[in-house]
Design a protein around this motif. Structure first.
Motif, PDB file in Angstrom:
ATOM      1  N   ASP A  39     -12.311  -9.171  79.633  1.00  0.00           N
ATOM      2  CA  ASP A  39     -12.378  -9.189  81.093  1.00  0.00           C
ATOM      3  C   ASP A  39     -11.979  -7.806  81.595  1.00  0.00           C
ATOM      4  O   ASP A  39     -10.812  -7.429  81.579  1.00  0.00           O
ATOM      5  CB  ASP A  39     -11.411 -10.258  81.628  1.00  0.00           C
ATOM      6  CG  ASP A  39     -11.472 -10.405  83.149  1.00  0.00           C
ATOM      7  OD1 ASP A  39     -12.077  -9.537  83.806  1.00  0.00           O
ATOM      8  OD2 ASP A  39     -10.904 -11.382  83.669  1.00  0.00           O
ATOM      9  N   GLY A  40     -12.983  -7.014  81.989  1.00  0.00           N
ATOM     10  CA  GLY A  40     -12.722  -5.663  82.449  1.00  0.00           C
ATOM     11  C   GLY A  40     -12.484  -4.656  81.346  1.00  0.00           C
ATOM     12  O   GLY A  40     -12.024  -3.548  81.611  1.00  0.00           O
ATOM     13  N   LEU A  41     -12.822  -5.022  80.108  1.00  0.00           N
ATOM     14  CA  LEU A  41     -12.645  -4.074  79.005  1.00  0.00           C
ATOM     15  C   LEU A  41     -13.618  -4.401  77.877  1.00  0.00           C
ATOM     16  O   LEU A  41     -14.149  -5.504  77.776  1.00  0.00           O
ATOM     17  CB  LEU A  41     -11.204  -4.082  78.495  1.00  0.00           C
ATOM     18  CG  LEU A  41     -10.667  -5.363  77.851  1.00  0.00           C
ATOM     19  CD1 LEU A  41     -10.883  -5.375  76.336  1.00  0.00           C
ATOM     20  CD2 LEU A  41      -9.191  -5.511  78.153  1.00  0.00           C
ATOM     21  N   GLN A  95     -12.295   0.740  79.711  1.00  0.00           N
ATOM     22  CA  GLN A  95     -11.807  -0.116  80.791  1.00  0.00           C
ATOM     23  C   GLN A  95     -11.948   0.609  82.122  1.00  0.00           C
ATOM     24  O   GLN A  95     -12.171   1.824  82.171  1.00  0.00           O
ATOM     25  CB  GLN A  95     -10.343  -0.501  80.556  1.00  0.00           C
ATOM     26  CG  GLN A  95      -9.406   0.686  80.465  1.00  0.00           C
ATOM     27  CD  GLN A  95      -7.983   0.275  80.128  1.00  0.00           C
ATOM     28  OE1 GLN A  95      -7.473  -0.731  80.595  1.00  0.00           O
ATOM     29  NE2 GLN A  95      -7.333   1.063  79.290  1.00  0.00           N
ATOM     30  N   ARG A  96     -11.828  -0.153  83.201  1.00  0.00           N
ATOM     31  CA  ARG A  96     -11.844   0.421  84.549  1.00  0.00           C
ATOM     32  C   ARG A  96     -10.429   0.830  84.920  1.00  0.00           C
ATOM     33  O   ARG A  96      -9.508   0.018  84.869  1.00  0.00           O
ATOM     34  CB  ARG A  96     -12.381  -0.593  85.555  1.00  0.00           C
ATOM     35  CG  ARG A  96     -13.826  -0.958  85.303  1.00  0.00           C
ATOM     36  CD  ARG A  96     -14.434  -1.713  86.469  1.00  0.00           C
ATOM     37  NE  ARG A  96     -15.795  -2.093  86.139  1.00  0.00           N
ATOM     38  CZ  ARG A  96     -16.847  -1.303  86.224  1.00  0.00           C
ATOM     39  NH1 ARG A  96     -16.696  -0.066  86.659  1.00  0.00           N
ATOM     40  NH2 ARG A  96     -18.061  -1.725  85.897  1.00  0.00           N
ATOM     41  N   GLU A  97     -10.277   2.104  85.297  1.00  0.00           N
ATOM     42  CA  GLU A  97      -8.964   2.643  85.616  1.00  0.00           C
ATOM     43  C   GLU A  97      -9.104   3.773  86.624  1.00  0.00           C
ATOM     44  O   GLU A  97     -10.203   4.285  86.852  1.00  0.00           O
ATOM     45  CB  GLU A  97      -8.295   3.199  84.350  1.00  0.00           C
ATOM     46  CG  GLU A  97      -7.686   2.166  83.443  1.00  0.00           C
ATOM     47  CD  GLU A  97      -6.803   2.840  82.402  1.00  0.00           C
ATOM     48  OE1 GLU A  97      -5.645   2.442  82.274  1.00  0.00           O
ATOM     49  OE2 GLU A  97      -7.287   3.765  81.728  1.00  0.00           O
ATOM     50  N   VAL A 125     -17.953  -3.933  80.688  1.00  0.00           N
ATOM     51  CA  VAL A 125     -16.617  -4.006  81.280  1.00  0.00           C
ATOM     52  C   VAL A 125     -16.633  -4.728  82.626  1.00  0.00           C
ATOM     53  O   VAL A 125     -15.880  -4.391  83.536  1.00  0.00           O
ATOM     54  CB  VAL A 125     -15.986  -2.606  81.428  1.00  0.00           C
ATOM     55  CG1 VAL A 125     -15.731  -1.996  80.071  1.00  0.00           C
ATOM     56  CG2 VAL A 125     -16.872  -1.681  82.255  1.00  0.00           C
ATOM     57  N   GLN A 172     -15.711  -7.413  85.432  1.00  0.00           N
ATOM     58  CA  GLN A 172     -14.390  -7.949  85.735  1.00  0.00           C
ATOM     59  C   GLN A 172     -14.493  -9.347  86.328  1.00  0.00           C
ATOM     60  O   GLN A 172     -15.455  -9.688  87.016  1.00  0.00           O
ATOM     61  CB  GLN A 172     -13.664  -7.016  86.713  1.00  0.00           C
ATOM     62  CG  GLN A 172     -13.289  -5.682  86.077  1.00  0.00           C
ATOM     63  CD  GLN A 172     -12.566  -4.774  87.044  1.00  0.00           C
ATOM     64  OE1 GLN A 172     -13.090  -4.452  88.097  1.00  0.00           O
ATOM     65  NE2 GLN A 172     -11.359  -4.358  86.688  1.00  0.00           N
ATOM     66  N   GLY A 173     -13.476 -10.163  86.055  1.00  0.00           N
ATOM     67  CA  GLY A 173     -13.432 -11.532  86.527  1.00  0.00           C
ATOM     68  C   GLY A 173     -13.905 -12.483  85.459  1.00  0.00           C
ATOM     69  O   GLY A 173     -14.907 -12.221  84.771  1.00  0.00           O
ATOM     70  N   ASN A 209     -17.622 -13.681  85.749  1.00  0.00           N
ATOM     71  CA  ASN A 209     -18.573 -12.623  85.389  1.00  0.00           C
ATOM     72  C   ASN A 209     -18.530 -12.335  83.891  1.00  0.00           C
ATOM     73  O   ASN A 209     -19.565 -12.063  83.266  1.00  0.00           O
ATOM     74  CB  ASN A 209     -18.250 -11.354  86.167  1.00  0.00           C
ATOM     75  CG  ASN A 209     -18.537 -11.479  87.639  1.00  0.00           C
ATOM     76  OD1 ASN A 209     -19.408 -12.258  88.047  1.00  0.00           O
ATOM     77  ND2 ASN A 209     -17.812 -10.729  88.460  1.00  0.00           N
ATOM     78  N   ALA A 210     -17.332 -12.364  83.304  1.00  0.00           N
ATOM     79  CA  ALA A 210     -17.202 -12.092  81.872  1.00  0.00           C
ATOM     80  C   ALA A 210     -17.882 -13.174  81.042  1.00  0.00           C
ATOM     81  O   ALA A 210     -18.540 -12.876  80.035  1.00  0.00           O
ATOM     82  CB  ALA A 210     -15.728 -11.982  81.500  1.00  0.00           C
TER      83      ALA A 210
END
Length: 405
Positions: free
Chosen positions: A205-207, A225-227, A364, A366-367, A370-371
């Motif tokens: 999730d997001g990665l 990942q988102r950062e 990547v 998120q949620g 969605n994942a």
């Protein structure tokens, strides 16, 4: 006298270009801003299109410091949706079909092999000698060096990567845009001891985490990942930051990801950036190839392999339009070479750059909802082994015509 070619950059593309130019009786000379023994970077995946070019250099492929991959595995590491998403033997199938492996190599060792091979062939390499600008006059191009000296040649090839000074000299300063994604990566010994050599993809999730072998005992891995924005560097993090990765939340992920993190050596972290797409890669007697021309995010593993395709087609066209490397190529000949080179390469590389960006965005999401949708799409993608193999063929194939075909 052999036609002199100045090659700017002794990273991935530069020494391969120089070795193949030397093979065809040109006189290459390399200028490299860094030291002879680079430490930056972790690994890369050589694929069949890149290996096909490297195989034109006698004995090089047999010395590659790395490990062939036999299969691909895909897992969901989403907490509410942990499962196997797919398994494929397409790397082995490609080997049987084309005679080349998917081959993970440690980047510093690979760069050292390339530069050592070039030096052994008598190719001059000027390390710690940065090209800071390029000028042109009738009949030659001149590079300006950071020590105040200059050098001239019939043509200059900019192989100086993401931060290309040759590109800046030709087309001006550009602003790189942060993609919103970062990568943290490392090398881990004794990972996945119960698997044959495998390229792993772990979707969270997001990665997203990718891992593949670079020796019989070690896996290289990268976590996307988102950062917030992170500097674009490939050097190791400080000790405290590395320990935070080893002992942080990623060290509790399933399917062996925890072991990758906990036991990692020399962890790096860097931001992923986009550059503007160029409408031309050349001016006069100067041309760009590889990341200097078409930088790409790493999500398809094609950066180095596309640079090698550039090398192949550039030399092929030089041989076609200037078959006498002991004479100076005219401006008209080089214009024809570079124009046809761009026609051959720009659309293909642009398609792969866009595909890599889309792959990164897909991996990547998120949620949890969605994942799970992304996981279902990955399952569907890898359910048909034949379709997966054809997709790999389509990405890796290029037109092999003329020299070396």
């Amino acid at each position: 006298m052999p036609t002199k070619v100045i090659v700017v950059g002794c990273g991935i593309a530069g020494p391969v270009l120089a070795l193949l130019l030397k093979q065809k009786s040109y006189e290459p000379v390399i200028y490299e801003r860094g030291k002879r023994s680079p430490e930056a970077g972790l690994s890369l995946m050589l694929q069949l299109n890149g290996l096909r070019v490297l195989s034109l250099i006698p004995g090089l492929v047999e010395q590659l410091p790395g490990m062939a991959v036999d299969q691909a595995m895909h897992y969901s590491i989403v907490q509410s949706d942990e499962r196997v998403l797919g398994q494929s033997g397409f790397p082995g199938a490609l080997r049987r079909e084309y005679g080349h492996d998917m081959f993970g190599v440690q980047r510093p060792a690979f760069l050292a092999l390339l530069s050592d091979t070039a030096l052994a062939q008598g190719i001059p390499i000027h390390f710690e000698c940065q090209v800071v600008g390029v000028e042109q006059e009738d009949g030659f191009a001149r590079v300006l060096l950071n020590n105040g000296e200059t050098d001239t040649a019939s043509l200059v090839v900019g192989c100086d990567g993401l931060h290309s000074n040759v590109r800046t000299s030709l087309f001006g300063k550009e602003n790189a845009s942060f993609t919103g994604l970062t990568q943290t990566g490392g090398i881990t010994a004794s990972a996945f001891p119960d698997h044959k050599p495998t390229i792993f993809n772990f979707y969270g999730d997001g990665l997203h985490v990718i891992a593949y072998p670079i020796s019989e005992k070690s896996y290289s891995w990268a976590l996307t990942q988102r950062e917030p924005e992170t500097k674009e560097t490939w050097r190791a993090m400080d000790a405290a930051a590395q320990d935070a990765v080893r002992n942080g939340p990623f060290s509790h992920l399933p399917f062996g990801v925890d072991c990758l993190m906990e036991n990692a050596e020399r962890i790096t972290k860097f931001g992923l950036y986009d550059r503007p797409e160029l409408k031309s890669w050349h001016k006069g007697r100067v041309v760009l190839i590889g990341d200097a021309a078409h930088p790409t995010s790493p999500h398809l593993g094609q950066g180095a392999n596309q640079a090698f395709e550039d090398v192949y087609h550039l030399i092929r066209l030089l041989l076609e339009h200037h078959p006498a490397p002991n004479s100076e190529p005219s401006a008209a000949e080089l214009s024809t070479v570079f124009t046809e080179f761009e026609a051959e390469r720009m659309e293909r590389t642009a398609t792969l750059v866009r595909g890599a960006r889309q792959a990164g965005e897909m991996r990547v999401v998120q949620g949890a909802e969605n994942a799970r949708a992304r996981n279902d799409a990955v399952c569907e993608m890898w359910a048909d082994e034949g379709a997966a193999l054809q997709k790999a063929r389509d990405m890796l194939q290029t037109e092999w015509v003329g020299w070396g075909a």
